[in-house]
Design a protein around this motif. Structure first.
Motif, PDB file in Angstrom:
ATOM      1  N   THR A   9       0.826  -1.203   0.000  1.00 28.79           N
ATOM      2  CA  THR A   9       0.000   0.000   0.000  1.00 28.79           C
ATOM      3  C   THR A   9       0.862   1.255   0.000  1.00 28.79           C
ATOM      4  OG1 THR A   9      -1.724  -1.163   1.215  1.00 28.79           O
ATOM      5  CG2 THR A   9      -1.848   1.215   1.201  1.00 28.79           C
ATOM      6  N   GLU A  65      -8.545   2.100   1.166  1.00 34.44           N
ATOM      7  CA  GLU A  65      -9.711   1.629   0.408  1.00 34.44           C
ATOM      8  C   GLU A  65      -9.302   1.203  -1.000  1.00 34.44           C
ATOM      9  OE1 GLU A  65     -12.499   4.849   0.619  1.00 34.44           O
ATOM     10  OE2 GLU A  65     -13.001   4.424   2.700  1.00 34.44           O
ATOM     11  N   LYS A  66      -8.437   1.980  -1.646  1.00 32.95           N
ATOM     12  CA  LYS A  66      -7.966   1.633  -2.994  1.00 32.95           C
ATOM     13  C   LYS A  66      -7.192   0.316  -2.995  1.00 32.95           C
ATOM     14  CE  LYS A  66      -7.583   6.298  -4.769  1.00 32.95           C
ATOM     15  NZ  LYS A  66      -6.660   7.388  -5.124  1.00 32.95           N
ATOM     16  N   TYR A  68      -7.898  -2.143  -1.125  1.00 39.64           N
ATOM     17  CA  TYR A  68      -8.830  -3.171  -0.655  1.00 39.64           C
ATOM     18  C   TYR A  68      -8.463  -3.701   0.724  1.00 39.64           C
ATOM     19  CZ  TYR A  68     -10.401  -2.893  -5.446  1.00 39.64           C
ATOM     20  OH  TYR A  68     -10.857  -2.424  -6.653  1.00 39.64           O
ATOM     21  N   SER A  71     -13.090  -1.103   3.751  1.00 38.02           N
ATOM     22  CA  SER A  71     -14.309  -0.783   3.026  1.00 38.02           C
ATOM     23  C   SER A  71     -15.077   0.203   3.887  1.00 38.02           C
ATOM     24  CB  SER A  71     -15.134  -2.045   2.802  1.00 38.02           C
ATOM     25  OG  SER A  71     -16.316  -1.739   2.112  1.00 38.02           O
ATOM     26  N   VAL A  93     -11.472  -5.392   5.251  1.00 38.09           N
ATOM     27  CA  VAL A  93     -11.945  -6.347   4.251  1.00 38.09           C
ATOM     28  C   VAL A  93     -11.550  -7.761   4.640  1.00 38.09           C
ATOM     29  CG1 VAL A  93     -11.738  -7.005   1.822  1.00 38.09           C
ATOM     30  CG2 VAL A  93     -11.976  -4.605   2.438  1.00 38.09           C
TER      31      VAL A  93
END
Length: 118
Positions: A9, A65-66, A68, A71, A93
Motif C-alpha cells: 500500500t 480503500e484503494k 482493498y 471498506s 476487508v
C-alpha cells in the motif's frame, strides 16, 4: 501484514508516513463498524504528539480503500446540519488481518455489548 498492507500500500500509493499508516490501521481495525470523524482522529493523533491534517488522514484512508484493505460505509438518515459533517464507518476487508492487528480481541469488533452479527 507488513508485506501486504504496509509495503504494498505505501509503496504503490506513495505514502511516506508509515508510522501514521500503522496508527490509522490499528485505530480503524480496532474500532471497525463504529462511527468516526476524520477531525476526531486528527485530534486524537495530535493529543499523542503526532501532527497531521484531515486531508492527510483522508488521503491515507482513501489509499487503504484503494488497496482493498478497508471498506467504508457512509452514515445514512442524516438531517439538517448533520448533512454538512457526516460520520463514517469503516470495516477491514480481511478479518484475519483485523485479528492480527487487534491481537484476536473479541471485545474490539465494532459491535455493542449484546449485539451479534447475523
Amino acid at each position: 501484514m507488513d508485506t501486504v498492507v504496509l509495503n504494498d500500500t505505501a509503496w504503490r500509493l506513495k505514502l511516506r508516513d508509515i508510522v501514521l499508516l500503522q496508527c490509522l490501521i490499528a485505530h480503524l481495525f480496532s474500532s471497525a463498524g463504529n462511527l468516526f470523524s476524520t477531525n476526531k482522529v486528527v485530534g486524537a493523533l495530535k493529543s499523542t504528539g503526532r501532527k497531521t491534517s484531515s486531508e492527510t488522514v483522508d488521503g491515507y484512508i482513501g489509499a487503504l480503500e484503494k488497496a482493498y484493505i478497508l471498506s467504508e460505509a457512509p452514515q445514512t438518515g442524516l438531517q439538517g446540519k448533520e448533512l454538512f459533517a457526516p460520520l463514517r464507518k469503516s470495516y477491514p476487508v480481511d478479518q484475519g488481518l483485523r485479528n492480527l492487528v487487534t491481537h484476536f480481541s473479541s471485545e474490539k469488533n465494532g459491535l455493542s455489548v449484546g449485539e451479534h452479527r447475523s
